[in-house]
Motif scaffolding. Sequence first.
Motif, PDB file in Angstrom:
ATOM      1  N   ALA A   1       2.967  10.796   3.850  1.00 57.98           N
ATOM      2  CA  ALA A   1       3.292   9.715   2.919  1.00 57.98           C
ATOM      3  C   ALA A   1       3.648   8.480   3.721  1.00 57.98           C
ATOM      4  O   ALA A   1       4.272   8.570   4.785  1.00 57.98           O
ATOM      5  CB  ALA A   1       4.463  10.099   2.011  1.00 57.98           C
ATOM      6  N   ARG A   2       3.220   7.319   3.200  1.00 62.55           N
ATOM      7  CA  ARG A   2       3.546   6.072   3.875  1.00 62.55           C
ATOM      8  C   ARG A   2       3.600   4.959   2.830  1.00 62.55           C
ATOM      9  O   ARG A   2       2.764   4.893   1.940  1.00 62.55           O
ATOM     10  CB  ARG A   2       2.514   5.733   4.941  1.00 62.55           C
ATOM     11  CG  ARG A   2       2.980   4.517   5.704  1.00 62.55           C
ATOM     12  CD  ARG A   2       2.519   4.270   7.058  1.00 62.55           C
ATOM     13  NE  ARG A   2       1.691   5.088   7.836  1.00 62.55           N
ATOM     14  CZ  ARG A   2       1.906   5.336   9.142  1.00 62.55           C
ATOM     15  NH1 ARG A   2       2.990   4.867   9.724  1.00 62.55           N
ATOM     16  NH2 ARG A   2       1.047   6.055   9.839  1.00 62.55           N
TER      17      ARG A   2
ATOM     18  N   PRO B   1      -7.010  16.179  -5.088  1.00 62.96           N
ATOM     19  CA  PRO B   1      -7.279  15.227  -4.006  1.00 62.96           C
ATOM     20  C   PRO B   1      -6.511  15.559  -2.738  1.00 62.96           C
ATOM     21  O   PRO B   1      -5.385  16.058  -2.784  1.00 62.96           O
ATOM     22  CB  PRO B   1      -6.833  13.882  -4.596  1.00 62.96           C
ATOM     23  CG  PRO B   1      -5.857  14.230  -5.661  1.00 62.96           C
ATOM     24  CD  PRO B   1      -6.302  15.536  -6.215  1.00 62.96           C
ATOM     25  N   SER B   2      -7.120  15.267  -1.599  1.00 61.96           N
ATOM     26  CA  SER B   2      -6.457  15.432  -0.307  1.00 61.96           C
ATOM     27  C   SER B   2      -5.575  14.243   0.033  1.00 61.96           C
ATOM     28  O   SER B   2      -4.735  14.337   0.932  1.00 61.96           O
ATOM     29  CB  SER B   2      -7.504  15.616   0.805  1.00 61.96           C
ATOM     30  OG  SER B   2      -8.253  16.790   0.602  1.00 61.96           O
ATOM     31  N   ALA B   3      -5.760  13.144  -0.662  1.00 65.71           N
ATOM     32  CA  ALA B   3      -4.922  11.959  -0.441  1.00 65.71           C
ATOM     33  C   ALA B   3      -5.140  10.986  -1.588  1.00 65.71           C
ATOM     34  O   ALA B   3      -6.211  10.958  -2.206  1.00 65.71           O
ATOM     35  CB  ALA B   3      -5.253  11.285   0.888  1.00 65.71           C
ATOM     36  N   ARG B   4      -4.120  10.189  -1.857  1.00 69.83           N
ATOM     37  CA  ARG B   4      -4.221   9.081  -2.808  1.00 69.83           C
ATOM     38  C   ARG B   4      -3.633   7.833  -2.174  1.00 69.83           C
ATOM     39  O   ARG B   4      -2.599   7.900  -1.505  1.00 69.83           O
ATOM     40  CB  ARG B   4      -3.455   9.385  -4.101  1.00 69.83           C
ATOM     41  CG  ARG B   4      -4.061  10.450  -4.985  1.00 69.83           C
ATOM     42  CD  ARG B   4      -3.309  10.541  -6.313  1.00 69.83           C
ATOM     43  NE  ARG B   4      -3.759  11.640  -7.145  1.00 69.83           N
ATOM     44  CZ  ARG B   4      -4.793  11.569  -7.975  1.00 69.83           C
ATOM     45  NH1 ARG B   4      -5.482  10.441  -8.077  1.00 69.83           N
ATOM     46  NH2 ARG B   4      -5.145  12.606  -8.712  1.00 69.83           N
TER      47      ARG B   4
ATOM     48  N   VAL C   1       0.869  -1.182   0.000  1.00 67.79           N
ATOM     49  CA  VAL C   1       0.000   0.000   0.000  1.00 67.79           C
ATOM     50  C   VAL C   1       0.900   1.223   0.000  1.00 67.79           C
ATOM     51  O   VAL C   1       1.907   1.275   0.721  1.00 67.79           O
ATOM     52  CB  VAL C   1      -0.938   0.034   1.225  1.00 67.79           C
ATOM     53  CG1 VAL C   1      -1.787   1.308   1.201  1.00 67.79           C
ATOM     54  CG2 VAL C   1      -1.848  -1.185   1.260  1.00 67.79           C
ATOM     55  N   ARG C   2       0.534   2.213  -0.809  1.00 67.85           N
ATOM     56  CA  ARG C   2       1.261   3.474  -0.883  1.00 67.85           C
ATOM     57  C   ARG C   2       0.288   4.627  -0.661  1.00 67.85           C
ATOM     58  O   ARG C   2      -0.666   4.797  -1.419  1.00 67.85           O
ATOM     59  CB  ARG C   2       1.935   3.641  -2.254  1.00 67.85           C
ATOM     60  CG  ARG C   2       2.867   2.496  -2.657  1.00 67.85           C
ATOM     61  CD  ARG C   2       4.157   2.533  -1.867  1.00 67.85           C
ATOM     62  NE  ARG C   2       5.124   1.567  -2.321  1.00 67.85           N
ATOM     63  CZ  ARG C   2       5.327   0.369  -1.739  1.00 67.85           C
ATOM     64  NH1 ARG C   2       4.612   0.021  -0.672  1.00 67.85           N
ATOM     65  NH2 ARG C   2       6.242  -0.449  -2.219  1.00 67.85           N
ATOM     66  N   LEU C   3       0.531   5.403   0.386  1.00 66.61           N
ATOM     67  CA  LEU C   3      -0.231   6.625   0.649  1.00 66.61           C
ATOM     68  C   LEU C   3       0.621   7.798   0.212  1.00 66.61           C
ATOM     69  O   LEU C   3       1.757   7.955   0.672  1.00 66.61           O
ATOM     70  CB  LEU C   3      -0.566   6.738   2.134  1.00 66.61           C
ATOM     71  CG  LEU C   3      -1.176   8.065   2.614  1.00 66.61           C
ATOM     72  CD1 LEU C   3      -2.560   8.275   2.012  1.00 66.61           C
ATOM     73  CD2 LEU C   3      -1.248   8.101   4.138  1.00 66.61           C
ATOM     74  N   VAL C   4       0.093   8.620  -0.687  1.00 73.04           N
ATOM     75  CA  VAL C   4       0.866   9.741  -1.231  1.00 73.04           C
ATOM     76  C   VAL C   4       0.019  11.007  -1.216  1.00 73.04           C
ATOM     77  O   VAL C   4      -1.214  10.953  -1.149  1.00 73.04           O
ATOM     78  CB  VAL C   4       1.357   9.454  -2.671  1.00 73.04           C
ATOM     79  CG1 VAL C   4       2.329   8.297  -2.679  1.00 73.04           C
ATOM     80  CG2 VAL C   4       0.191   9.167  -3.603  1.00 73.04           C
ATOM     81  N   ALA C   5       0.702  12.141  -1.287  1.00 78.16           N
ATOM     82  CA  ALA C   5       0.049  13.455  -1.427  1.00 78.16           C
ATOM     83  C   ALA C   5      -1.049  13.644  -0.395  1.00 78.16           C
ATOM     84  O   ALA C   5      -2.144  14.093  -0.703  1.00 78.16           O
ATOM     85  CB  ALA C   5      -0.521  13.618  -2.848  1.00 78.16           C
TER      86      ALA C   5
END
Length: 288
Positions: A228-229, A108-111, A64-68
């Motif tokens: 980011a994670r 977007p606030s998150a992807r 899983v990739r959390l970006v922006a």
Amino acid sequence: MEAPRLRSYCAGMPHLAYAGLSENWLWKECGDLHWERLAQAHGMSRPDFRDASGNKAYAAFTAVRLVASELDGIAENDVFQLHGELAPAGRAQFCSQQALYRAGEATPSARLRMLSAFVFRQSLRDNRSVGRASVESAASLPTAAGAPSPDTAARLVADTRERRQQAAALRDRPAVAVPTGQGEYLGSPCPGNDFNGANFMYFASFPAWVDRAEWHFFRPAKLLVTIAREVDYFGNVNIGEDVMVRCLHWENTADGGLVHHMALYRVTDGHPIAEVRTRKRRARLGRE
């Protein structure tokens, strides 16, 4: 081109944390969107997968990739939407891209990008016996707005493969010193909070354990929010097994944030079960 799947929300206490939207809630909700779309792609009204031998199969996340991320941009009573779409990623793997939008905003606030593969247990309730499942591939997915591109999916698959190949080396990586001492955090995942209905330690619990370790190690004077994670999953634990979180690297950023690289280990055999890279900044607390 199909429109992307979406869900709409009004931010309330179940969705929120101390600084805006709860990251843990977001991971769980995006996971549910991924599984829902995966079932639809296989012509099912709900996810109920079987392999060629009739064994129960699960769509387990491998990365899983959390970006922006601007999670602290969501406040109580804000209306927001999650847009999610799925694309094949080879070898019965699927990649989804989820985007979170506040009402009226085009950025977007998150992807989140999520990669899953089908697995099954070779021994009942034994999460160490998990292997890849042979599940009939979905029919060709229609192109939808917001779906990850073939290049995006391929890059995530390659990145995940490389980190999995290097995971064995994590066993011997020592913890680094942290402000509170040695960078190891030991705990026992709780069946009522950390495991899901399939009796696996839930994918969203892995970064949650890293956050517990971070709080134990650093206790930042200014509260932080994730921007980011990256999580790569290598294994799981059985109920009753302890987990060790080990800090492998950390540094403070010039703007008061924190970057760290941690790994989770199954204590009974020292096997690394996940690798987590996190970047946080100071949280903007509340709009009062």
